[in-house]
Design a protein around this motif. Structure first.
Motif, mmCIF file in Angstrom:
data_model
loop_
_atom_site.group_PDB
_atom_site.id
_atom_site.type_symbol
_atom_site.label_atom_id
_atom_site.label_comp_id
_atom_site.label_asym_id
_atom_site.label_seq_id
_atom_site.Cartn_x
_atom_site.Cartn_y
_atom_site.Cartn_z
ATOM 1 N N ALA A 53 0.830 -1.213 0.000
ATOM 2 C CA ALA A 53 0.000 0.000 0.000
ATOM 3 C C ALA A 53 0.864 1.264 0.000
ATOM 4 N N TRP A 66 3.984 6.103 -1.418
ATOM 5 C CA TRP A 66 3.587 7.110 -0.431
ATOM 6 C C TRP A 66 4.783 8.004 -0.147
ATOM 7 N N LEU A 125 -13.448 1.143 -6.001
ATOM 8 C CA LEU A 125 -13.799 1.807 -4.735
ATOM 9 C C LEU A 125 -13.161 3.191 -4.602
ATOM 10 N N ASN A 174 3.353 5.471 -10.317
ATOM 11 C CA ASN A 174 2.121 5.032 -9.654
ATOM 12 C C ASN A 174 0.957 5.017 -10.653
ATOM 13 N N LEU A 213 -6.573 6.602 -11.981
ATOM 14 C CA LEU A 213 -7.721 7.033 -11.173
ATOM 15 C C LEU A 213 -7.976 8.531 -11.378
HETATM 16 C C1 LIG Z 1 -4.489 4.397 -6.046
HETATM 17 C C2 LIG Z 1 -5.536 3.514 -5.378
HETATM 18 C C3 LIG Z 1 -6.272 4.323 -4.300
HETATM 19 C C4 LIG Z 1 -6.553 3.042 -6.453
HETATM 20 O O1 LIG Z 1 -7.588 2.338 -5.771
HETATM 21 P P1 LIG Z 1 -8.605 1.337 -6.520
HETATM 22 O O2 LIG Z 1 -9.834 1.253 -5.680
HETATM 23 O O3 LIG Z 1 -7.894 0.072 -6.850
HETATM 24 O O4 LIG Z 1 -8.914 2.136 -7.868
HETATM 25 P P2 LIG Z 1 -10.212 1.901 -8.760
HETATM 26 O O5 LIG Z 1 -10.553 0.434 -8.739
HETATM 27 O O6 LIG Z 1 -11.266 2.879 -8.371
HETATM 28 O O7 LIG Z 1 -9.650 2.211 -10.216
HETATM 29 C C5 LIG Z 1 -9.615 3.513 -10.746
HETATM 30 C C6 LIG Z 1 -9.030 3.424 -12.161
HETATM 31 O O8 LIG Z 1 -7.647 3.075 -12.088
HETATM 32 C C7 LIG Z 1 -7.392 1.884 -12.812
HETATM 33 N N1 LIG Z 1 -6.389 1.134 -12.081
HETATM 34 C C8 LIG Z 1 -6.508 0.616 -10.829
HETATM 35 N N2 LIG Z 1 -5.367 -0.030 -10.519
HETATM 36 C C9 LIG Z 1 -4.539 0.090 -11.592
HETATM 37 C C10 LIG Z 1 -3.212 -0.334 -11.865
HETATM 38 N N3 LIG Z 1 -2.505 -1.032 -10.949
HETATM 39 N N4 LIG Z 1 -2.667 -0.003 -13.042
HETATM 40 C C11 LIG Z 1 -3.362 0.706 -13.949
HETATM 41 N N5 LIG Z 1 -4.626 1.158 -13.768
HETATM 42 C C12 LIG Z 1 -5.195 0.840 -12.591
HETATM 43 C C13 LIG Z 1 -8.703 1.179 -12.860
HETATM 44 O O9 LIG Z 1 -8.796 0.281 -13.958
HETATM 45 C C14 LIG Z 1 -9.665 2.325 -12.993
HETATM 46 O O10 LIG Z 1 -9.688 2.794 -14.324
HETATM 47 P P3 LIG Z 1 -10.970 2.474 -15.254
HETATM 48 O O11 LIG Z 1 -12.119 3.211 -14.616
HETATM 49 O O12 LIG Z 1 -10.564 3.018 -16.575
HETATM 50 O O13 LIG Z 1 -11.126 0.990 -15.217
HETATM 51 C C15 LIG Z 1 -4.897 2.247 -4.736
HETATM 52 O O14 LIG Z 1 -4.131 1.591 -5.719
HETATM 53 C C16 LIG Z 1 -4.013 2.579 -3.547
HETATM 54 O O15 LIG Z 1 -4.480 2.691 -2.407
HETATM 55 N N6 LIG Z 1 -2.693 2.681 -3.801
HETATM 56 C C17 LIG Z 1 -1.731 2.933 -2.704
HETATM 57 C C18 LIG Z 1 -1.790 4.333 -2.169
HETATM 58 C C19 LIG Z 1 -1.434 5.354 -3.217
HETATM 59 O O16 LIG Z 1 -0.544 5.140 -4.038
HETATM 60 N N7 LIG Z 1 -2.134 6.474 -3.153
HETATM 61 C C20 LIG Z 1 -1.915 7.575 -4.067
HETATM 62 C C21 LIG Z 1 -0.761 8.425 -3.687
HETATM 63 S S1 LIG Z 1 -0.617 9.776 -4.861
#
Ligand SMILES: CC(C)(COP(=O)(O)OP(=O)(O)OC[C@H]1O[C@@H](n2cnc3c(N)ncnc32)[C@H](O)[C@@H]1OP(=O)(O)O)[C@@H](O)C(=O)NCCC(=O)NCCS
Length: 176
Positions: free
Chosen positions: A37, A41, A103, A132, A138
């Motif tokens: 996760a 960060w 989500l 990222n 997103l």
């Molecule tokens: C970033 C994060 C919040 C995304 O959460 P998530 O609930 O998996 O995202 P969603 O399922 O809502 O997906 C949103 C979009 O991103 C895309 N996506 C999700 N994971 C992906 C990945 N690993 N690679 C590429 N695209 C991705 C999804 O396909 C979706 O796009 P779409 O609507 O075209 O299908 C999660 O990966 C996370 O908590 N990461 C660690 C913390 C972090 O990096 N925070 C941001 C700091 S800037």
């Protein structure tokens, strides 16, 4: 569609965003100590629960003028956080078990109108590591666009991170 339950709560079909409480510590620490996760960060995974306790206390005590931040609950369990720790910059993290289900999009889709409604800001901003992919996808989905890039903006442990800066402008008022 999101329901504003109160000023301090946002309800979406699968999620409840609410203010943090001290009892959230175990769930928040589980996320902030998870290397997956925390990969992109702005700090290393928390090695010690005291780090998470301070982090959570800062979130709870932050002034409403400069912060608008929420824990994310799914089925009664805290699975992440989303909001502006410092307005207007948005930040979010979900536990990896909950990734890939739309989500974050659901949470931010409800949060963003709420932030614009509550704060007189021209835009919400974000600062993302260029590696990222999930976060960049997103934000693109939510309408954010890139405003700049910079190298070596943040040192996390031994590693330097770069930044992609993005912004989502306040939508124009609807003409009736
Ligand atoms: C970033 C994060 C919040 C995304 O959460 P998530 O609930 O998996 O995202 P969603 O399922 O809502 O997906 C949103 C979009 O991103 C895309 N996506 C999700 N994971 C992906 C990945 N690993 N690679 C590429 N695209 C991705 C999804 O396909 C979706 O796009 P779409 O609507 O075209 O299908 C999660 O990966 C996370 O908590 N990461 C660690 C913390 C972090 O990096 N925070 C941001 C700091 S800037």
């Amino acid at each position: 569609m999101a329901l504003l339950g109160s000023q301090d709560e946002i309800i979406t079909p699968r999620l409840r965003l609410r203010r943090a409480r001290s009892e959230d510590l175990p769930a928040i620490h589980a996320i902030l100590s998870d290397p997956v996760a925390m990969r992109f960060w702005s700090s290393l995974p928390h090695a010690d629960i005291e780090q998470s306790r301070k982090w959570l206390a800062a979130m709870i005590e932050a002034s409403a003028d400069e912060s608008d931040d929420y824990v994310v609950e799914r089925a009664g369990a805290v699975i992440g956080k989303a909001g502006c720790w410092r307005i207007p910059e948005i930040g979010y993290i979900l536990a990896p078990d909950h990734w890939g289900k739309g989500l974050a999009r659901e949470a931010l889709g409800a949060l963003i109108p709420h932030i614009f409604a509550r704060h007189p800001i021209a835009a919400i901003t974000a600062d993302v590591d260029p590696r990222n992919a999930a976060s960049l996808k997103l934000l693109a989905r939510l309408g954010f666009t890139e405003t700049g890039r910079a190298a070596r903006t943040c040192q996390v442990g031994d590693e330097w991170q770069d930044s992609v800066y993005l912004a989502l402008e306040r939508p124009a008022p609807a003409l009736i």
